[in-house]
Design an enzyme around this catalytic site. Sequence first.
Site, mmCIF file in Angstrom:
data_model
loop_
_atom_site.group_PDB
_atom_site.id
_atom_site.type_symbol
_atom_site.label_atom_id
_atom_site.label_comp_id
_atom_site.label_asym_id
_atom_site.label_seq_id
_atom_site.Cartn_x
_atom_site.Cartn_y
_atom_site.Cartn_z
ATOM 1 N N LYS A 35 0.838 -1.212 0.000
ATOM 2 C CA LYS A 35 0.000 0.000 0.000
ATOM 3 C C LYS A 35 0.864 1.250 0.000
ATOM 4 O O LYS A 35 0.622 2.197 -0.737
ATOM 5 C CB LYS A 35 -0.887 0.026 1.255
ATOM 6 C CG LYS A 35 -2.108 -0.851 1.168
ATOM 7 C CD LYS A 35 -2.986 -0.635 2.391
ATOM 8 C CE LYS A 35 -4.057 -1.696 2.469
ATOM 9 N NZ LYS A 35 -4.709 -1.757 3.773
ATOM 10 N N ARG A 154 -18.531 9.184 3.382
ATOM 11 C CA ARG A 154 -19.112 8.036 2.672
ATOM 12 C C ARG A 154 -18.221 7.643 1.514
ATOM 13 O O ARG A 154 -17.640 8.510 0.851
ATOM 14 C CB ARG A 154 -20.471 8.423 2.070
ATOM 15 C CG ARG A 154 -21.579 8.576 3.053
ATOM 16 C CD ARG A 154 -22.746 9.290 2.421
ATOM 17 N NE ARG A 154 -22.351 10.643 1.995
ATOM 18 C CZ ARG A 154 -23.126 11.483 1.324
ATOM 19 N NH1 ARG A 154 -24.324 11.122 0.963
ATOM 20 N NH2 ARG A 154 -22.701 12.688 1.013
ATOM 21 N N CYS A 260 -19.431 -0.217 6.848
ATOM 22 C CA CYS A 260 -19.783 0.496 8.086
ATOM 23 C C CYS A 260 -21.131 0.107 8.671
ATOM 24 O O CYS A 260 -21.188 -0.369 9.807
ATOM 25 C CB CYS A 260 -19.745 1.995 7.842
ATOM 26 S SG CYS A 260 -18.097 2.583 7.501
ATOM 27 N N LYS A 320 -22.840 -0.115 -3.338
ATOM 28 C CA LYS A 320 -23.555 1.070 -3.816
ATOM 29 C C LYS A 320 -22.740 1.636 -4.979
ATOM 30 O O LYS A 320 -21.626 1.138 -5.252
ATOM 31 C CB LYS A 320 -23.711 2.112 -2.706
ATOM 32 C CG LYS A 320 -22.399 2.686 -2.236
ATOM 33 C CD LYS A 320 -22.634 3.859 -1.313
ATOM 34 C CE LYS A 320 -21.340 4.577 -1.030
ATOM 35 N NZ LYS A 320 -21.506 5.758 -0.216
HETATM 36 C C1 UDX Z 1 -21.705 5.189 5.719
HETATM 37 C C2 UDX Z 1 -22.106 6.528 6.347
HETATM 38 O O1 UDX Z 1 -23.041 7.195 5.474
HETATM 39 C C3 UDX Z 1 -20.885 7.387 6.609
HETATM 40 O O2 UDX Z 1 -21.277 8.577 7.268
HETATM 41 C C4 UDX Z 1 -19.906 6.593 7.490
HETATM 42 O O3 UDX Z 1 -18.735 7.335 7.735
HETATM 43 C C5 UDX Z 1 -19.549 5.257 6.832
HETATM 44 O O4 UDX Z 1 -20.765 4.539 6.558
HETATM 45 P P1 UDX Z 1 -21.003 4.334 3.303
HETATM 46 O O5 UDX Z 1 -20.997 2.971 3.897
HETATM 47 O O6 UDX Z 1 -19.858 4.747 2.455
HETATM 48 O O7 UDX Z 1 -21.144 5.451 4.433
HETATM 49 O O8 UDX Z 1 -22.297 4.424 2.368
HETATM 50 P P2 UDX Z 1 -23.750 5.087 2.426
HETATM 51 O O9 UDX Z 1 -23.868 6.054 1.327
HETATM 52 O O10 UDX Z 1 -24.102 5.557 3.761
HETATM 53 O O11 UDX Z 1 -24.654 3.808 2.061
HETATM 54 C C6 UDX Z 1 -24.669 2.638 2.864
HETATM 55 C C7 UDX Z 1 -25.624 1.622 2.296
HETATM 56 O O12 UDX Z 1 -26.967 2.051 2.431
HETATM 57 C C8 UDX Z 1 -25.444 1.327 0.803
HETATM 58 O O13 UDX Z 1 -25.554 -0.059 0.580
HETATM 59 C C9 UDX Z 1 -26.575 2.069 0.144
HETATM 60 O O14 UDX Z 1 -26.973 1.499 -1.087
HETATM 61 C C10 UDX Z 1 -27.659 1.928 1.203
HETATM 62 N N1 UDX Z 1 -28.692 2.972 1.144
HETATM 63 C C11 UDX Z 1 -28.362 4.271 1.379
HETATM 64 C C12 UDX Z 1 -30.006 2.613 0.902
HETATM 65 O O15 UDX Z 1 -30.339 1.434 0.705
HETATM 66 N N2 UDX Z 1 -30.974 3.605 0.892
HETATM 67 C C13 UDX Z 1 -30.672 4.907 1.120
HETATM 68 O O16 UDX Z 1 -31.605 5.733 1.116
HETATM 69 C C14 UDX Z 1 -29.321 5.249 1.363
#
Ligand code: UDX
Length: 426
Positions: A35, A154, A260, A320
């Site tokens: 890394k 995120r 997360c 996502k």
């Molecule tokens: C998340 C938090 O948002 C962030 O603040 C933290 O620091 C780390 O965890 P992340 O895991 O990168 O971030 O993705 P996020 O955009 O939050 O989406 C998480 C999951 O929820 C994805 O699988 C997404 O598809 C799902 N999701 C999100 C939904 O199913 N519906 C929604 O309305 C929003």
Amino acid sequence: MKILIIGTGYVGTTTGLVFCEMGHKVTGLDLDERKVNSLQSGKLHFYEPGLNDLLLKHLNLENITFTTDTQKAIKENDVIFLCVGTPQSPNGSADLQYVKNAASSIGSFMNQYKVVVNKSTVPVGTAELVSNIIKENQPSEVPFDVVSNPEFLREGSALKDALHPDRVVIGSTSKKATLIMKELYKEVTCPIIETNPKSAELIKYAANSFLALKISFMNELARLCDELEININDVSKGIGLDHRIGPHFLQAGIGYGGSCFPKDVQALLHTSRKNGINLSILERASEVNRTQATYFMEKLTNTVGDLNGKTIAVLGLAFKANTDDTRESPSLTVVDYLAKHNCNVKVHDPVVRLQSSAYIQYSTIEETVADADAIIICTDWDEYRNIQWHKLKDLMKQPLLFDGRNLINRDDIIGLGYHYISIANF
Ligand code: UDX
């Protein structure tokens, strides 16, 4: 200010580069030589829009450097951020081995006052634990403070989130350390929450759990909407415009994944059980998420009948859009389900390249859907939103589309002659 970031994963690298943008000098420390070499040569070891350009910029300006030399890195820097992984243990708790290792190195090598900052997502009480480990490992007493400063970025929009956060949380019991932290963040215009370390640690878990809860609420409500033929997207809009609820994280789909939400929800549940408190709403949210992808797959079985030998095209492996991360991705649950039911699984993802015996991956959407009995959209990539569906129809055995992210306009796709099944997208 000279900043050391321990752990050059996703959060560490983004945090380091954003501090460079704010005018600080940063060293990234990692035990993984691969890394470190990759980053030092200007190549990110993960996918994140915009971040590689920033890496090249700050390498050229000599604002950031990467090393595996723990002792030198600790001695030469004033503020040390812990950005190491806290993976899930088998019992749901956060595995703190990397945090503990970093803390003992800091104790062993620190030569003058340091602020040690926990950015990794860690259970309540970890600041105190880190402080004790540092003390135990110091050859002679050197002053230091431990601060909790959780990260809320995120994947996929890490840069924007880290440069323009909604808030910065500083959990500290030392005035001196708080002042140093505020100086570090002086370029940031958002509110700063000053609190104690335990509250800061809980804020992070509470934020992720609450967001997970919002999603699971909509997903469970969507099951009712499916029965009543009500459009869940209209319900989201209708409630989201109430400013007390807010429009975000109300999108129904096949469930939340990533590194997360699933892990942090389990860790908070573990903490609550350990303390004799039942977070029953969160338990249920986790259960809805665990069953959401299979709930959707039951619709496939109900429509197609016996899945044995059927060819199914899966669009999207990432948890996502805009990331190459497949950790806890609901797509993998879908793929597993299909493989267990003896389907020929063909997959596509614009970015993820993941070998598996459960499927064959293709590089174009056309190849992926050729001869398919059904398409399942699992990830909300723009590429899928903008598909020219009329061109795909004749490539398939039958025009059957399962939209696990409610990406497609129902009337348009039905107008093209597709049979369309979604998560209550009526
Ligand atoms: C998340 C938090 O948002 C962030 O603040 C933290 O620091 C780390 O965890 P992340 O895991 O990168 O971030 O993705 P996020 O955009 O939050 O989406 C998480 C999951 O929820 C994805 O699988 C997404 O598809 C799902 N999701 C999100 C939904 O199913 N519906 C929604 O309305 C929003």
